[in-house]
Design an enzyme around this catalytic site. Structure first.
Site, PDB file in Angstrom:
ATOM      1  N   GLY A  15      36.457  43.427  71.003  1.00 21.79           N
ATOM      2  CA  GLY A  15      35.621  44.137  71.969  1.00 21.79           C
ATOM      3  C   GLY A  15      34.896  43.241  72.950  1.00 21.79           C
ATOM      4  O   GLY A  15      33.841  43.612  73.480  1.00 21.79           O
ATOM      5  N   HIS A 112      45.634  44.544  80.627  1.00 21.48           N
ATOM      6  CA  HIS A 112      46.789  43.980  79.923  1.00 21.48           C
ATOM      7  C   HIS A 112      46.847  42.477  80.196  1.00 21.48           C
ATOM      8  O   HIS A 112      46.719  42.048  81.344  1.00 21.48           O
ATOM      9  CB  HIS A 112      48.068  44.657  80.400  1.00 21.48           C
ATOM     10  CG  HIS A 112      49.291  44.090  79.753  1.00 21.48           C
ATOM     11  ND1 HIS A 112      49.667  44.455  78.476  1.00 21.48           N
ATOM     12  CD2 HIS A 112      50.189  43.182  80.170  1.00 21.48           C
ATOM     13  CE1 HIS A 112      50.754  43.773  78.149  1.00 21.48           C
ATOM     14  NE2 HIS A 112      51.096  43.003  79.156  1.00 21.48           N
ATOM     15  N   GLU A 146      54.373  55.711  80.753  1.00 23.52           N
ATOM     16  CA  GLU A 146      55.219  54.547  80.485  1.00 23.52           C
ATOM     17  C   GLU A 146      54.356  53.305  80.287  1.00 23.52           C
ATOM     18  O   GLU A 146      53.567  52.937  81.161  1.00 23.52           O
ATOM     19  CB  GLU A 146      56.218  54.344  81.625  1.00 23.52           C
ATOM     20  CG  GLU A 146      57.369  53.451  81.199  1.00 23.52           C
ATOM     21  CD  GLU A 146      58.263  53.080  82.372  1.00 23.52           C
ATOM     22  OE1 GLU A 146      58.917  52.028  82.293  1.00 23.52           O
ATOM     23  OE2 GLU A 146      58.284  53.828  83.371  1.00 23.52           O
TER      24      GLU A 146
HETATM   25  N1  NHR Z   1      49.691  54.166  76.292  1.00 28.48           N
HETATM   26  C1  NHR Z   1      50.355  54.577  77.362  1.00 28.48           C
HETATM   27  N2  NHR Z   1      50.901  55.791  77.318  1.00 28.48           N
HETATM   28  N3  NHR Z   1      50.512  53.809  78.474  1.00 28.48           N
HETATM   29  C2  NHR Z   1      49.989  52.588  78.516  1.00 28.48           C
HETATM   30  O1  NHR Z   1      50.170  51.853  79.609  1.00 28.48           O
HETATM   31  C3  NHR Z   1      49.290  52.074  77.394  1.00 28.48           C
HETATM   32  C4  NHR Z   1      49.154  52.929  76.282  1.00 28.48           C
HETATM   33  C5  NHR Z   1      48.487  52.491  75.138  1.00 28.48           C
HETATM   34  C6  NHR Z   1      47.968  51.226  75.075  1.00 28.48           C
HETATM   35  C7  NHR Z   1      47.679  48.945  76.026  1.00 28.48           C
HETATM   36  C8  NHR Z   1      48.921  48.061  75.857  1.00 28.48           C
HETATM   37  C9  NHR Z   1      48.723  46.670  76.403  1.00 28.48           C
HETATM   38  O2  NHR Z   1      47.929  46.479  77.321  1.00 28.48           O
HETATM   39  C10 NHR Z   1      48.125  50.355  76.162  1.00 28.48           C
HETATM   40  C11 NHR Z   1      48.753  50.789  77.327  1.00 28.48           C
HETATM   41  C12 NHR Z   1      49.808  48.675  72.236  1.00 28.48           C
HETATM   42  C13 NHR Z   1      51.166  48.396  72.216  1.00 28.48           C
HETATM   43  C14 NHR Z   1      51.988  48.585  70.958  1.00 28.48           C
HETATM   44  O3  NHR Z   1      53.152  48.236  70.910  1.00 28.48           O
HETATM   45  C15 NHR Z   1      51.755  47.993  73.386  1.00 28.48           C
HETATM   46  C16 NHR Z   1      51.006  47.883  74.545  1.00 28.48           C
HETATM   47  C17 NHR Z   1      49.647  48.168  74.567  1.00 28.48           C
HETATM   48  C18 NHR Z   1      49.051  48.556  73.402  1.00 28.48           C
HETATM   49  N4  NHR Z   1      51.402  49.168  69.899  1.00 28.48           N
HETATM   50  C19 NHR Z   1      52.065  49.465  68.617  1.00 28.48           C
HETATM   51  C20 NHR Z   1      52.287  50.986  68.476  1.00 28.48           C
HETATM   52  O4  NHR Z   1      53.255  51.357  67.799  1.00 28.48           O
HETATM   53  C21 NHR Z   1      51.217  49.051  67.446  1.00 28.48           C
HETATM   54  C22 NHR Z   1      50.923  47.587  67.438  1.00 28.48           C
HETATM   55  C23 NHR Z   1      49.782  47.231  66.484  1.00 28.48           C
HETATM   56  O5  NHR Z   1      49.142  48.139  65.893  1.00 28.48           O
HETATM   57  O6  NHR Z   1      49.507  46.027  66.353  1.00 28.48           O
HETATM   58  O7  NHR Z   1      51.450  51.776  68.965  1.00 28.48           O
HETATM   59  O8  NHR Z   1      49.424  45.726  75.972  1.00 28.48           O
HETATM   60  C1  GAR Z   2      42.506  41.500  75.627  1.00 31.96           C
HETATM   61  O1  GAR Z   2      43.020  40.232  75.935  1.00 31.96           O
HETATM   62  C2  GAR Z   2      43.403  42.573  76.199  1.00 31.96           C
HETATM   63  O2  GAR Z   2      44.000  42.197  77.413  1.00 31.96           O
HETATM   64  C3  GAR Z   2      44.426  42.686  75.124  1.00 31.96           C
HETATM   65  O3  GAR Z   2      43.725  42.549  73.925  1.00 31.96           O
HETATM   66  C4  GAR Z   2      42.580  41.746  74.124  1.00 31.96           C
HETATM   67  C5  GAR Z   2      41.377  42.478  73.597  1.00 31.96           C
HETATM   68  O4  GAR Z   2      40.281  41.631  73.533  1.00 31.96           O
HETATM   69  N1  GAR Z   2      45.091  43.950  75.156  1.00 31.96           N
HETATM   70  C6  GAR Z   2      46.259  44.128  74.635  1.00 31.96           C
HETATM   71  O5  GAR Z   2      46.936  43.225  74.186  1.00 31.96           O
HETATM   72  C7  GAR Z   2      46.707  45.553  74.594  1.00 31.96           C
HETATM   73  N2  GAR Z   2      47.963  45.630  73.941  1.00 31.96           N
HETATM   74  P1  GAR Z   2      38.836  42.216  73.256  1.00 31.96           P
HETATM   75  O6  GAR Z   2      38.948  43.149  72.058  1.00 31.96           O
HETATM   76  O7  GAR Z   2      38.001  41.019  72.934  1.00 31.96           O
HETATM   77  O8  GAR Z   2      38.381  42.941  74.490  1.00 31.96           O
END
Ligand code: NHR
Ligand code: GAR
Length: 225
Positions: A15, A112, A146
């Site tokens: 966080g 991201h 997406e």
């Molecule tokens: N949801 C949507 N529909 N669209 C986006 O652009 C999203 C989203 C949810 C989260 C953050 C994202 C990132 O910034 C985010 C963007 C989780 C995963 C993932 O693979 C990928 C990308 C992001 C967040 N999660 C797995 C799942 O099955 C679990 C992985 C884990 O728990 O460690 O959900 O990168």
């Molecule tokens: C941040 O670097 C953010 O970009 C990344 O997780 C970190 C969270 O840090 N997000 C993802 O990888 C989403 N898949 P924080 O909890 O210290 O803010």
């Protein structure tokens, strides 16, 4: 926005981005109120940060739900209790269903850790280093169904130093994130930022690369040209 922007923040971990936004609200840079922080992980340190700032917290673990759809229904109900104007993903690690995303059109932001459209998905720092990239960064974008593909609001770029390992790179990216995420949230809370179809509008005009792209020098200074 005529009244103070009500924000719900979704987290899964430390966080630190949440903290950067809390701090920017406290110092009156952002005219907003964080009305709740929701985590899918009970142990997320960000929950303590929220509690210290007197922000309501909710934990909604995935265990106990049978599928993504059911979980997202519960998450939506939890979010809606707080009637937010804006939902912020700050290190939230669960992919959200189309239905949930469509419920908050133009009102959900994510940060991201890469220069999107490059390196969508997980483990971006490791993949960037393995590819021998010369620069890396972070992107704030509107969330669309997406993954990591929604319209881009802001990007921060940093050079990759020859000496950088994954841990150092992660630290540098975090610092950058703590500068660009509050900036994007500030624009939204001020009512200056809108999504029109796939176009990001700042002050009613399509946002320009000049406004979008910040480069950080070796000294840590961010500039946009
Ligand atoms: N949801 C949507 N529909 N669209 C986006 O652009 C999203 C989203 C949810 C989260 C953050 C994202 C990132 O910034 C985010 C963007 C989780 C995963 C993932 O693979 C990928 C990308 C992001 C967040 N999660 C797995 C799942 O099955 C679990 C992985 C884990 O728990 O460690 O959900 O990168
Ligand atoms: C941040 O670097 C953010 O970009 C990344 O997780 C970190 C969270 O840090 N997000 C993802 O990888 C989403 N898949 P924080 O909890 O210290 O803010």
């Amino acid at each position: 926005m005529t009244t103070t922007c009500r924000i719900v923040v979704l987290i899964s971990g430390s966080g630190s981005n949440l903290q950067a936004i809390i701090d920017a609200i406290d110092t009156k840079q952002i005219p907003a109120e964080i009305v709740a922080v929701i985590s899918n992980k009970a142990e997320a340190y960000g929950l303590q940060r929220a509690a210290s700032a007197n922000i309501a917290t909710q934990v909604l673990p995935y265990a106990g739900f049978t599928d993504r759809q059911e979980y997202d229904q519960a998450l939506m109900a939890c979010i809606n209790q707080y009637q937010p104007d804006l939902i912020i993903l700050a290190g939230f690690m669960r992919i959200l269903s189309n239905e949930l995303v469509h419920h908050y059109p133009g009102r959900m932001l994510n940060i991201h850790p890469s220069l999107l459209p490059k390196y969508k998905g997980l483990n971006t720092h490791q993949r960037v280093l393995e590819a021998g990239e010369k620069e890396h960064g972070a992107t704030v974008h509107f969330v669309t169904p997406e993954l990591d593909s929604g319209p881009i609001i802001l990007q921060g770029k940093i050079p990759i130093l020859k000496t950088d390992n994954e841990q150092q790179l992660t630290q540098h990216i975090h610092k950058l994130e703590h500068q660009i995420y509050p900036q994007a949230v500030m624009w939204f809370a001020q009512g200056r930022l809108h999504l029109s179809g796939n176009t990001v509008l700042l002050d009613q005009h399509p946002i320009t690369p000049q406004q979008q792209i910040y480069t950080q020098s070796i000294t840590g200074q961010l500039s946009n040209n």
